[in-house]
Design a protein around this motif. Structure first.
Motif, PDB file in Angstrom:
ATOM      1  N   GLY A 119      -1.427   2.979   6.351  1.00  0.00           N
ATOM      2  CA  GLY A 119      -1.029   2.148   5.419  1.00  0.00           C
ATOM      3  C   GLY A 119       0.029   2.683   4.510  1.00  0.00           C
ATOM      4  O   GLY A 119       0.395   1.971   3.610  1.00  0.00           O
ATOM      5  N   ALA A 120       0.457   3.913   4.560  1.00  0.00           N
ATOM      6  CA  ALA A 120       1.257   4.580   3.665  1.00  0.00           C
ATOM      7  C   ALA A 120       2.873   3.990   3.595  1.00  0.00           C
ATOM      8  O   ALA A 120       3.723   4.112   2.807  1.00  0.00           O
ATOM      9  CB  ALA A 120       1.346   6.096   3.827  1.00  0.00           C
ATOM     10  N   GLY A 121       3.278   3.681   4.854  1.00  0.00           N
ATOM     11  CA  GLY A 121       4.693   3.240   5.067  1.00  0.00           C
ATOM     12  C   GLY A 121       5.039   1.881   5.413  1.00  0.00           C
ATOM     13  O   GLY A 121       4.067   0.973   5.247  1.00  0.00           O
ATOM     14  N   PRO A 122       6.378   1.581   5.433  1.00  0.00           N
ATOM     15  CA  PRO A 122       6.593   0.197   5.484  1.00  0.00           C
ATOM     16  C   PRO A 122       6.588  -0.389   7.088  1.00  0.00           C
ATOM     17  O   PRO A 122       7.183  -1.490   7.052  1.00  0.00           O
ATOM     18  CB  PRO A 122       8.137   0.144   4.891  1.00  0.00           C
ATOM     19  N   GLY A 123       6.056   0.237   7.985  1.00  0.00           N
ATOM     20  CA  GLY A 123       6.077  -0.169   9.043  1.00  0.00           C
ATOM     21  C   GLY A 123       7.394   0.081   9.836  1.00  0.00           C
ATOM     22  O   GLY A 123       8.084   1.153   9.788  1.00  0.00           O
ATOM     23  N   LEU A 124       7.879  -0.928  10.331  1.00  0.00           N
ATOM     24  CA  LEU A 124       9.321  -0.924  10.999  1.00  0.00           C
ATOM     25  C   LEU A 124      10.205  -1.659  10.196  1.00  0.00           C
ATOM     26  O   LEU A 124      11.504  -1.501  10.430  1.00  0.00           O
ATOM     27  CB  LEU A 124       9.338  -1.622  12.296  1.00  0.00           C
ATOM     28  N   ASP A 125      10.131  -1.893   8.968  1.00  0.00           N
ATOM     29  CA  ASP A 125      11.003  -2.337   7.991  1.00  0.00           C
ATOM     30  C   ASP A 125      10.973  -1.912   6.647  1.00  0.00           C
ATOM     31  O   ASP A 125       9.914  -2.130   6.031  1.00  0.00           O
ATOM     32  CB  ASP A 125      10.731  -4.030   8.045  1.00  0.00           C
ATOM     33  N   ILE A 178      -0.322  -7.395   8.414  1.00  0.00           N
ATOM     34  CA  ILE A 178      -1.508  -6.671   8.732  1.00  0.00           C
ATOM     35  C   ILE A 178      -1.471  -5.522   9.561  1.00  0.00           C
ATOM     36  O   ILE A 178      -0.718  -5.291  10.480  1.00  0.00           O
ATOM     37  CB  ILE A 178      -2.708  -7.599   9.394  1.00  0.00           C
ATOM     38  N   GLN A 179      -2.333  -4.366   9.232  1.00  0.00           N
ATOM     39  CA  GLN A 179      -2.329  -3.286   9.910  1.00  0.00           C
ATOM     40  C   GLN A 179      -3.861  -2.962  10.022  1.00  0.00           C
ATOM     41  O   GLN A 179      -4.587  -2.998   9.015  1.00  0.00           O
ATOM     42  CB  GLN A 179      -1.698  -2.187   9.242  1.00  0.00           C
ATOM     43  N   VAL A 180      -4.218  -2.444  11.416  1.00  0.00           N
ATOM     44  CA  VAL A 180      -5.556  -2.208  11.804  1.00  0.00           C
ATOM     45  C   VAL A 180      -5.793  -0.607  12.074  1.00  0.00           C
ATOM     46  O   VAL A 180      -4.798  -0.503  13.164  1.00  0.00           O
ATOM     47  CB  VAL A 180      -6.238  -3.179  12.494  1.00  0.00           C
ATOM     48  N   LEU A 181      -6.642   0.003  11.793  1.00  0.00           N
ATOM     49  CA  LEU A 181      -6.948   1.421  12.196  1.00  0.00           C
ATOM     50  C   LEU A 181      -8.169   1.264  12.935  1.00  0.00           C
ATOM     51  O   LEU A 181      -9.076   0.883  12.266  1.00  0.00           O
ATOM     52  CB  LEU A 181      -6.770   2.405  10.963  1.00  0.00           C
ATOM     53  N   ASP A 182      -8.413   1.956  14.091  1.00  0.00           N
ATOM     54  CA  ASP A 182      -9.595   1.854  14.706  1.00  0.00           C
ATOM     55  C   ASP A 182      -9.435   3.403  15.633  1.00  0.00           C
ATOM     56  O   ASP A 182      -8.847   3.232  16.766  1.00  0.00           O
ATOM     57  CB  ASP A 182      -9.963   0.831  15.588  1.00  0.00           C
ATOM     58  N   ARG A 218      12.238  -2.569   4.029  1.00  0.00           N
ATOM     59  CA  ARG A 218      12.170  -3.704   2.936  1.00  0.00           C
ATOM     60  C   ARG A 218      10.801  -4.038   2.564  1.00  0.00           C
ATOM     61  O   ARG A 218      10.202  -4.574   1.382  1.00  0.00           O
ATOM     62  CB  ARG A 218      12.698  -5.095   3.377  1.00  0.00           C
ATOM     63  N   MET A 219       9.779  -3.517   3.398  1.00  0.00           N
ATOM     64  CA  MET A 219       8.441  -3.992   3.309  1.00  0.00           C
ATOM     65  C   MET A 219       7.558  -2.941   2.769  1.00  0.00           C
ATOM     66  O   MET A 219       6.189  -2.875   2.632  1.00  0.00           O
ATOM     67  CB  MET A 219       7.702  -4.579   4.736  1.00  0.00           C
ATOM     68  N   ALA A 220       8.147  -1.851   2.278  1.00  0.00           N
ATOM     69  CA  ALA A 220       7.640  -0.758   1.568  1.00  0.00           C
ATOM     70  C   ALA A 220       6.624  -1.401   0.496  1.00  0.00           C
ATOM     71  O   ALA A 220       7.021  -1.976  -0.174  1.00  0.00           O
ATOM     72  CB  ALA A 220       8.502   0.322   1.151  1.00  0.00           C
ATOM     73  N   THR A 221       5.440  -0.547   0.280  1.00  0.00           N
ATOM     74  CA  THR A 221       4.772  -0.789  -0.538  1.00  0.00           C
ATOM     75  C   THR A 221       3.786   0.133  -0.984  1.00  0.00           C
ATOM     76  O   THR A 221       3.450   1.402  -0.171  1.00  0.00           O
ATOM     77  CB  THR A 221       3.705  -2.200  -0.213  1.00  0.00           C
ATOM     78  N   ASP A 222       3.124  -0.114  -1.981  1.00  0.00           N
ATOM     79  CA  ASP A 222       1.798   1.095  -2.583  1.00  0.00           C
ATOM     80  C   ASP A 222       0.651   0.852  -1.681  1.00  0.00           C
ATOM     81  O   ASP A 222       0.185  -0.548  -1.735  1.00  0.00           O
ATOM     82  CB  ASP A 222       1.647   1.010  -3.926  1.00  0.00           C
ATOM     83  N   PRO A 223       0.003   1.456  -0.814  1.00  0.00           N
ATOM     84  CA  PRO A 223      -1.288   1.067  -0.226  1.00  0.00           C
ATOM     85  C   PRO A 223      -2.171   0.530  -1.041  1.00  0.00           C
ATOM     86  O   PRO A 223      -3.247  -0.142  -0.535  1.00  0.00           O
ATOM     87  CB  PRO A 223      -1.464   2.382   0.869  1.00  0.00           C
ATOM     88  N   GLY A 224      -2.308   1.184  -2.280  1.00  0.00           N
ATOM     89  CA  GLY A 224      -3.449   0.550  -3.166  1.00  0.00           C
ATOM     90  C   GLY A 224      -3.457  -1.048  -3.527  1.00  0.00           C
ATOM     91  O   GLY A 224      -4.189  -1.419  -3.963  1.00  0.00           O
ATOM     92  N   GLU A 225      -2.018  -1.429  -3.185  1.00  0.00           N
ATOM     93  CA  GLU A 225      -1.782  -2.862  -3.645  1.00  0.00           C
ATOM     94  C   GLU A 225      -2.316  -3.823  -2.286  1.00  0.00           C
ATOM     95  O   GLU A 225      -2.296  -4.891  -2.424  1.00  0.00           O
ATOM     96  CB  GLU A 225      -0.319  -3.236  -3.838  1.00  0.00           C
ATOM     97  N   ALA A 226      -2.706  -3.120  -1.299  1.00  0.00           N
ATOM     98  CA  ALA A 226      -3.110  -3.685   0.139  1.00  0.00           C
ATOM     99  C   ALA A 226      -4.618  -4.472  -0.234  1.00  0.00           C
ATOM    100  O   ALA A 226      -5.313  -3.906  -1.160  1.00  0.00           O
ATOM    101  CB  ALA A 226      -2.967  -3.166   1.062  1.00  0.00           C
ATOM    102  N   GLN A 227      -4.784  -5.399   0.300  1.00  0.00           N
ATOM    103  CA  GLN A 227      -6.154  -6.094   0.668  1.00  0.00           C
ATOM    104  C   GLN A 227      -7.084  -5.756   1.606  1.00  0.00           C
ATOM    105  O   GLN A 227      -6.462  -5.845   2.638  1.00  0.00           O
ATOM    106  CB  GLN A 227      -5.933  -7.712   0.565  1.00  0.00           C
ATOM    107  N   GLU A 228      -7.995  -5.199   1.340  1.00  0.00           N
ATOM    108  CA  GLU A 228      -8.880  -4.287   2.607  1.00  0.00           C
ATOM    109  C   GLU A 228      -9.783  -5.801   3.268  1.00  0.00           C
ATOM    110  O   GLU A 228      -9.998  -6.864   2.472  1.00  0.00           O
ATOM    111  CB  GLU A 228      -9.998  -3.729   1.886  1.00  0.00           C
ATOM    112  N   VAL A 229      -9.444  -5.668   4.500  1.00  0.00           N
ATOM    113  CA  VAL A 229     -10.034  -6.672   5.326  1.00  0.00           C
ATOM    114  C   VAL A 229     -11.452  -6.255   5.972  1.00  0.00           C
ATOM    115  O   VAL A 229     -11.201  -5.129   6.966  1.00  0.00           O
ATOM    116  CB  VAL A 229      -9.172  -7.277   6.405  1.00  0.00           C
ATOM    117  N   PRO A 230     -12.526  -6.382   5.530  1.00  0.00           N
ATOM    118  CA  PRO A 230     -13.942  -6.016   6.337  1.00  0.00           C
ATOM    119  C   PRO A 230     -13.932  -6.585   7.646  1.00  0.00           C
ATOM    120  O   PRO A 230     -13.437  -7.664   8.139  1.00  0.00           O
ATOM    121  CB  PRO A 230     -14.874  -6.674   5.289  1.00  0.00           C
ATOM    122  N   GLY A 231     -14.430  -5.736   8.276  1.00  0.00           N
ATOM    123  CA  GLY A 231     -15.126  -6.174   9.765  1.00  0.00           C
ATOM    124  C   GLY A 231     -14.262  -6.133  10.803  1.00  0.00           C
ATOM    125  O   GLY A 231     -14.431  -6.904  11.918  1.00  0.00           O
ATOM    126  N   LEU A 232     -13.124  -5.593  10.583  1.00  0.00           N
ATOM    127  CA  LEU A 232     -11.933  -5.610  11.583  1.00  0.00           C
ATOM    128  C   LEU A 232     -11.478  -3.752  11.761  1.00  0.00           C
ATOM    129  O   LEU A 232     -10.952  -3.134  10.572  1.00  0.00           O
ATOM    130  CB  LEU A 232     -10.598  -6.264  10.917  1.00  0.00           C
TER     131      LEU A 232
END
Length: 229
Positions: free
Chosen positions: A142-148, A179-183, A150-164
């Protein structure tokens, strides 16, 4: 490892006066003088030991490499059905697609688009699946902008999605949610952009951002189920 704290010198009967001072108590209010310093030193050592133990736990969490419960796909454009997003965008064209395998990382990529037309809302995005085989991706999740960028953001600003998965983050960029999912050693990313073209686009034709976020979550869940070993 950090051992138990050592006192300067030896604790023997040859130093009774100093021993008495170390054990002196101030009317039940707690230790004072040298003993108080000793208590602080002991507390610091205990905290340091706990921190070091935590570091060892993190380092040993995946001692033999991150667990992977998902298979590599050579055609992510086929496996990422994106049925929920298609409910907003209609038919989605797929491609280009890319994939590669290496001793440390297997990855697959697919882009999608509803096409660009005047007087309508258009959708563009990509799907990325990363299977990390040697290092734990959780440390930078969650620390990087992915592939773009322009989408860089502070991971602290992200919304946690439970159960995924083990952890899931929803980034609500304006007109560009992701959306990014770690498993375990697997990281799933679905990123989307939407635009309106023309001057006659009705304001109510823009997508409901909450419903769009729900569609991203649903499609991520479906993709993970499809790639499950």
């Amino acid at each position: 490892m950090i051992s138990e704290p050592e006192l300067e010198g030896e604790w023997t009967s040859e130093r009774p006066a100093e021993a008495a001072r170390l054990l002196e108590v101030d009317d039940g209010a707690g230790p004072k003088g040298p003993r108080r310093a000793w208590w602080w030193a002991l507390g610091g050592a205990v905290v340091a030991s706990a921190v070091w133990a935590g570091v060892l736990v993190v380092q040993d969490r995946f001692a033999d490499g991150p667990p992977l419960a998902y298979r590599h796909t050579e055609d992510l454009c086929e496996d990422a059905e994106l049925k929920a997003l298609s409910g907003f965008a209609g038919n989605l064209d797929r491609g280009p697609k890319r994939q590669a395998r290496s001793p440390a990382l297997d990855w697959s990529f697919c882009s999608f688009s509803s096409g660009w037309e005047d007087e309508r809302t258009s959708y563009f995005g990509h799907v990325l699946v990363e299977l990390h085989k040697r290092t734990d991706p959780g440390t930078e999740f969650g620390a990087g902008p992915g592939l773009d960028a322009r989408m860089a953001t502070d991971p602290g600003e992200a919304q946690e999605v439970p159960g995924l998965g083990e952890r899931a983050l929803l980034f609500r960029h304006v007109m560009a949610p992701r959306i990014q999912v770690l498993d375990g050693g697997a990281v799933f990313t679905i990123a989307l952009e939407w635009h309106t073209a023309g001057t006659d686009v009705a304001p109510d034709s823009e997508p409901d951002e909450d419903a769009l976020a729900a569609a991203l979550i649903e499609d991520a869940r479906a993709l993970m189920a499809r790639l499950k070993k």
